[in-house]
Design a protein around this motif. Structure first.
Motif, PDB file in Angstrom:
ATOM      1  N   ALA A   1     -37.217  27.437 -27.761  1.00 12.55           N
ATOM      2  CA  ALA A   1     -37.269  28.586 -26.860  1.00 12.55           C
ATOM      3  C   ALA A   1     -38.138  28.307 -25.641  1.00 12.55           C
ATOM      4  CB  ALA A   1     -37.796  29.821 -27.599  1.00 12.55           C
ATOM      5  N   SER A   2     -39.369  27.777 -25.863  1.00 17.17           N
ATOM      6  CA  SER A   2     -40.284  27.586 -24.749  1.00 17.17           C
ATOM      7  C   SER A   2     -40.919  26.205 -24.727  1.00 17.17           C
ATOM      8  CB  SER A   2     -41.393  28.641 -24.802  1.00 17.17           C
ATOM      9  OG  SER A   2     -42.119  28.544 -26.010  1.00 17.17           O
ATOM     10  N   GLY A   3     -40.628  25.356 -25.726  1.00 21.30           N
ATOM     11  CA  GLY A   3     -41.244  24.043 -25.786  1.00 21.30           C
ATOM     12  C   GLY A   3     -40.423  22.984 -25.081  1.00 21.30           C
ATOM     13  N   ARG A   4     -40.729  21.716 -25.364  1.00 20.78           N
ATOM     14  CA  ARG A   4     -40.072  20.605 -24.685  1.00 20.78           C
ATOM     15  C   ARG A   4     -38.624  20.435 -25.149  1.00 20.78           C
ATOM     16  NH1 ARG A   4     -40.466  19.108 -20.940  1.00 20.78           N
ATOM     17  NH2 ARG A   4     -40.891  16.885 -20.877  1.00 20.78           N
ATOM     18  N   LEU A   5     -38.282  20.840 -26.360  1.00 22.84           N
ATOM     19  CA  LEU A   5     -36.881  20.788 -26.774  1.00 22.84           C
ATOM     20  C   LEU A   5     -36.059  21.724 -25.895  1.00 22.84           C
ATOM     21  CD1 LEU A   5     -34.744  19.673 -28.638  1.00 22.84           C
ATOM     22  CD2 LEU A   5     -35.286  21.459 -30.287  1.00 22.84           C
ATOM     23  N   GLY A   6     -36.640  22.875 -25.529  1.00 21.46           N
ATOM     24  CA  GLY A   6     -35.964  23.778 -24.600  1.00 21.46           C
ATOM     25  C   GLY A   6     -35.747  23.110 -23.252  1.00 21.46           C
ATOM     26  N   ASP A   7     -36.745  22.304 -22.797  1.00 21.96           N
ATOM     27  CA  ASP A   7     -36.586  21.564 -21.542  1.00 21.96           C
ATOM     28  C   ASP A   7     -35.456  20.548 -21.643  1.00 21.96           C
ATOM     29  OD1 ASP A   7     -38.658  22.963 -20.411  1.00 21.96           O
ATOM     30  OD2 ASP A   7     -40.165  21.426 -20.830  1.00 21.96           O
ATOM     31  N   PHE A   8     -35.339  19.899 -22.820  1.00 16.18           N
ATOM     32  CA  PHE A   8     -34.259  18.926 -23.012  1.00 16.18           C
ATOM     33  C   PHE A   8     -32.896  19.602 -22.910  1.00 16.18           C
ATOM     34  CE2 PHE A   8     -31.212  16.803 -25.835  1.00 16.18           C
ATOM     35  CZ  PHE A   8     -31.187  15.536 -25.262  1.00 16.18           C
ATOM     36  N   LEU A   9     -32.765  20.752 -23.542  1.00 14.41           N
ATOM     37  CA  LEU A   9     -31.490  21.480 -23.469  1.00 14.41           C
ATOM     38  C   LEU A   9     -31.167  21.861 -22.025  1.00 14.41           C
ATOM     39  CD1 LEU A   9     -31.936  23.800 -26.581  1.00 14.41           C
ATOM     40  CD2 LEU A   9     -30.509  21.768 -26.409  1.00 14.41           C
ATOM     41  N   GLY A  10     -32.214  22.243 -21.266  1.00 14.46           N
ATOM     42  CA  GLY A  10     -32.003  22.564 -19.861  1.00 14.46           C
ATOM     43  C   GLY A  10     -31.576  21.346 -19.068  1.00 14.46           C
ATOM     44  N   ALA A  11     -32.177  20.176 -19.369  1.00 16.11           N
ATOM     45  CA  ALA A  11     -31.817  18.943 -18.664  1.00 16.11           C
ATOM     46  C   ALA A  11     -30.371  18.536 -18.970  1.00 16.11           C
ATOM     47  CB  ALA A  11     -32.779  17.819 -19.060  1.00 16.11           C
ATOM     48  N   VAL A  12     -29.921  18.801 -20.198  1.00 13.57           N
ATOM     49  CA  VAL A  12     -28.523  18.513 -20.562  1.00 13.57           C
ATOM     50  C   VAL A  12     -27.581  19.403 -19.757  1.00 13.57           C
ATOM     51  CG1 VAL A  12     -26.816  18.617 -22.418  1.00 13.57           C
ATOM     52  CG2 VAL A  12     -29.099  17.692 -22.870  1.00 13.57           C
ATOM     53  N   SER A  13     -27.900  20.699 -19.693  1.00 13.36           N
ATOM     54  CA  SER A  13     -27.017  21.637 -18.990  1.00 13.36           C
ATOM     55  C   SER A  13     -26.953  21.347 -17.495  1.00 13.36           C
ATOM     56  CB  SER A  13     -27.491  23.083 -19.222  1.00 13.36           C
ATOM     57  OG  SER A  13     -28.765  23.291 -18.633  1.00 13.36           O
ATOM     58  N   LEU A  14     -28.036  20.782 -16.922  1.00  8.57           N
ATOM     59  CA  LEU A  14     -28.064  20.463 -15.493  1.00  8.57           C
ATOM     60  C   LEU A  14     -27.483  19.088 -15.184  1.00  8.57           C
ATOM     61  CD1 LEU A  14     -31.626  21.804 -14.558  1.00  8.57           C
ATOM     62  CD2 LEU A  14     -29.429  22.827 -13.948  1.00  8.57           C
ATOM     63  N   GLY A  15     -27.143  18.321 -16.220  1.00 12.28           N
ATOM     64  CA  GLY A  15     -26.586  16.993 -16.015  1.00 12.28           C
ATOM     65  C   GLY A  15     -27.629  15.915 -15.807  1.00 12.28           C
ATOM     66  N   ILE A  16     -28.918  16.264 -15.937  1.00 17.58           N
ATOM     67  CA  ILE A  16     -29.976  15.256 -15.802  1.00 17.58           C
ATOM     68  C   ILE A  16     -29.900  14.274 -16.964  1.00 17.58           C
ATOM     69  CG2 ILE A  16     -32.482  14.918 -15.721  1.00 17.58           C
ATOM     70  CD1 ILE A  16     -32.696  17.700 -14.483  1.00 17.58           C
ATOM     71  N   VAL A  17     -29.609  14.799 -18.141  1.00 15.40           N
ATOM     72  CA  VAL A  17     -29.320  13.960 -19.302  1.00 15.40           C
ATOM     73  C   VAL A  17     -27.805  13.855 -19.414  1.00 15.40           C
ATOM     74  CG1 VAL A  17     -29.456  13.765 -21.812  1.00 15.40           C
ATOM     75  CG2 VAL A  17     -31.428  14.608 -20.521  1.00 15.40           C
ATOM     76  N   PRO A  18     -27.234  12.652 -19.216  1.00 13.02           N
ATOM     77  CA  PRO A  18     -25.768  12.526 -19.190  1.00 13.02           C
ATOM     78  C   PRO A  18     -25.128  12.688 -20.556  1.00 13.02           C
ATOM     79  CG  PRO A  18     -26.813  10.372 -19.019  1.00 13.02           C
ATOM     80  CD  PRO A  18     -27.915  11.382 -18.944  1.00 13.02           C
ATOM     81  N   GLN A  19     -23.896  13.150 -20.553  1.00 17.02           N
ATOM     82  CA  GLN A  19     -23.149  13.231 -21.806  1.00 17.02           C
ATOM     83  C   GLN A  19     -22.998  11.843 -22.399  1.00 17.02           C
ATOM     84  OE1 GLN A  19     -19.443  15.334 -21.608  1.00 17.02           O
ATOM     85  NE2 GLN A  19     -20.386  17.285 -21.076  1.00 17.02           N
ATOM     86  N   GLY A  20     -22.974  11.783 -23.739  1.00 16.72           N
ATOM     87  CA  GLY A  20     -22.901  10.500 -24.419  1.00 16.72           C
ATOM     88  C   GLY A  20     -24.259   9.930 -24.745  1.00 16.72           C
ATOM     89  N   SER A  21     -25.323  10.588 -24.273  1.00 14.51           N
ATOM     90  CA  SER A  21     -26.672  10.120 -24.575  1.00 14.51           C
ATOM     91  C   SER A  21     -27.029  10.439 -26.018  1.00 14.51           C
ATOM     92  CB  SER A  21     -27.686  10.776 -23.634  1.00 14.51           C
ATOM     93  OG  SER A  21     -27.426  10.433 -22.291  1.00 14.51           O
ATOM     94  N   LEU A  22     -28.127   9.828 -26.486  1.00 12.79           N
ATOM     95  CA  LEU A  22     -28.586  10.038 -27.852  1.00 12.79           C
ATOM     96  C   LEU A  22     -29.947  10.727 -27.842  1.00 12.79           C
ATOM     97  CD1 LEU A  22     -26.818   7.244 -27.837  1.00 12.79           C
ATOM     98  CD2 LEU A  22     -27.696   7.010 -30.154  1.00 12.79           C
ATOM     99  N   LEU A  23     -30.134  11.668 -28.750  1.00  9.25           N
ATOM    100  CA  LEU A  23     -31.434  12.300 -28.966  1.00  9.25           C
ATOM    101  C   LEU A  23     -31.976  11.775 -30.289  1.00  9.25           C
ATOM    102  CD1 LEU A  23     -33.602  14.346 -28.118  1.00  9.25           C
ATOM    103  CD2 LEU A  23     -32.339  16.090 -29.398  1.00  9.25           C
ATOM    104  N   LEU A  24     -33.109  11.054 -30.228  1.00 13.70           N
ATOM    105  CA  LEU A  24     -33.675  10.411 -31.412  1.00 13.70           C
ATOM    106  C   LEU A  24     -34.779  11.276 -31.988  1.00 13.70           C
ATOM    107  CD1 LEU A  24     -33.964   6.761 -29.995  1.00 13.70           C
ATOM    108  CD2 LEU A  24     -31.980   7.883 -31.031  1.00 13.70           C
ATOM    109  N   VAL A  25     -34.628  11.647 -33.267  1.00 14.80           N
ATOM    110  CA  VAL A  25     -35.646  12.453 -33.953  1.00 14.80           C
ATOM    111  C   VAL A  25     -35.924  11.825 -35.308  1.00 14.80           C
ATOM    112  CG1 VAL A  25     -35.010  14.588 -32.780  1.00 14.80           C
ATOM    113  CG2 VAL A  25     -33.922  14.014 -34.947  1.00 14.80           C
TER     114      VAL A  25
END
Length: 500
Positions: A68-92
């Motif tokens: 909601a307000s942490g860095r995972l939320g920032d990642f989701l925002g970066a995906v929606s804006l195209g900063i993180v390209p489709q086909g990328s991997l999120l490592l957890v």
């Protein structure tokens, strides 16, 4: 499973690291999660984007705070804006790093990320979750669901046990302490679990109330204590009006303890006061004296906050010694800036600076600085405050370890443990408010401050709005009285100058 293929264009990977308690910060959690991500990226020839590594320190996944307000939320925002390209991997490390919410919400979060074209990789078991992988093996969703159910049940159990433990402690509070933490004029006898009064410190508390009854302000009390070298219970600390005011307002002096519990309201963690426990501490001030001070004419201003807002409140420091500058509205020639160390009687350079010209110059020059400011750069918002809090906790832990190995002074060790406890609570608060990049709320503050400057408003509300933004962008402000300059310093030491 992803296979290494040099004929295929390299794929980007992003690491997400999360833990929820400050104890994990000093442990192996960061190193382990980071090492797993680096190793996986090397093995499969992935480009691990270090610039956009996402970390939530002290952020809970139980209530969805990270998304909601942490860095995972920032990642989701970066995906929606195209900063993180489709086909990328999120490592957890594990799925529970993503979420410990109810299984329904957690599964929805995983689905949201996957449908956005991102492949999730859990490094502990090397499982992948992508559109193609889940179409090939739909049982992957069942496996994820089971993991989310398990993680949520663990968090629910921890929460229940914590509340039950507090309730049990409160039930026996009249016979033994709930916690080893106590006011600094007391110490806890661990053998018989009772509090003892520290005579020298209790005398200081009684002096504060005695002077307050006579009409002496908290600023004057602090100044008197500093001039007479009354220890402030920390070796490198001075008495301030805020410290004096806190003691004068604390019900602990009459033996009352007000415990707090952590509750979630509107998606945010909040410290909620519980009913007070009377006769918890040994009283050192009579109830009549305490009430007299609370209802006196001075109590409304114990914290030292005046009715006027100044844009340099809590940010201007002395050019001679670096101490905080106090802005006094009652100086003979109008509002003046005065070094707090000189007011406290510990420095000789008592040289008030007329505040009016400084304020006018700032209001003229800040608009251009604010307009040109890139608040999306790292370091603004709350990330700097979290870093400072982390460093304070690390330093306190090292000092406590060194003293515990070389000293047998239980009073000193207890005081250091109390200091560490307070710093850890401050870290939790900072982590709860953590934000790395600019948010709409921060942008709104900046826009409001620019509007106040452009319209020439000088009321308290506008001054506070400008002050908030100054304190976000700059680490300190120094007024050079001899050269007629105002230097506004950033965290990296660089300064922007305004002529008076």
């Amino acid at each position: 499973m992803i296979q290494s293929d040099t004929s295929v264009a390299k794929r980007y990977a992003y690491s997400y690291v999360r833990f929820s308690s400050p104890e994990q910060m000093s442990g192996d959690s960061i190193r382990r999660q980071t090492a797993l991500a680096v190793s996986y990226a090397d093995e499969f020839s992935l480009i691990l984007d270090d610039r956009l590594t996402y970390r939530d320190y002290g952020i809970s996944g139980f209530r969805g705070q990270n998304s909601a307000s942490g860095r995972l939320g920032d990642f989701l925002g970066a995906v929606s804006l195209g900063i993180v390209p489709q086909g990328s991997l999120l490592l957890v490390e594990n799925l529970d790093r993503l979420s410990r919410e109810s299984a329904l919400n957690a599964q929805s979060l995983l689905t949201q990320i996957v449908l956005a074209g991102i492949t999730i990789v859990t490094l502990s078991d090397r499982r992948t979750y992508s559109i193609d992988e889940l179409r090939r093996d739909p049982m992957g969703l069942i496996y994820a669901l089971i993991n989310f159910i398990r993680a949520n049940e663990e968090s629910e159990l921890k929460s229940f046990r914590g509340k039950a433990s507090f309730s049990a402690k409160r039930a026996i509070a009249e016979s033994e302490p709930i916690t080893s933490s106590c006011p600094r004029w007391l110490s806890l006898n661990k053998n018989d679990k009772t509090f003892s009064i520290i005579p020298a410190r209790a005398k200081v508390v009684r002096d504060i109330f005695s002077l307050a009854q006579k009409g002496v302000s908290n600023t004057k009390i602090a100044e008197t204590f500093n001039r007479h070298k009354v220890p402030a219970w920390k070796s490198d600390s001075l008495w301030t009006r805020d410290k004096v005011g806190w003691i004068a307002r604390s019900s602990a002096v009459i033996g009352t303890f007000i415990p707090h519990v952590i509750e979630w309201k509107d998606g945010r963690q909040t410290r909620v006061p519980c009913p007070p426990i009377r006769r918890y501490y040994p009283a050192i001030i009579s109830v009549d004296t305490f009430q007299q001070v609370q209802t006196g004419r001075l109590t409304s201003n114990w914290a030292g906050h005046g009715s006027i807002g100044y844009i340099l409140n809590q940010i201007a420091v002395c050019e001679n010694c670096g101490s905080l500058m106090i802005i006094s509205p009652s100086a003979p020639n109008g509002p003046s800036m005065i070094c707090s160390a000189s007011v406290a009687g510990t420095a000789a350079h008592y040289a008030p600076i007329a505040y009016g010209p400084v304020d006018a110059a700032l209001r003229q020059g800040l608009s251009a600085i604010f307009t040109a400011c890139d608040i999306s750069a790292p370091g603004y918002g709350r990330s700097r405050r979290l870093s400072v809090a982390q460093n304070n906790v690390d330093r306190a832990r090292r000092e406590l370890l060194a003293v515990s190995l070389s000293s047998s002074h239980t009073d000193l060790l207890e005081e250091m443990r109390h200091t560490l406890y307070l710093l850890e609570q401050d870290l939790l608060d900072k982590a709860d408010m953590y934000q790395h990049s600019a948010t709409s709320k921060l942008e709104k503050k900046l826009s409001e401050a620019i509007g106040c400057l452009s319209t020439g408003r000088h009321d308290k509300k506008s001054s506070i709005a400008i002050n908030k933004v100054i304190r976000i962008i700059f680490s300190k402000v120094v007024v050079r009285s001899e050269t007629g300059h105002i230097d506004l310093y950033h965290d990296d030491g660089k300064a922007q100058r305004i002529n008076i």
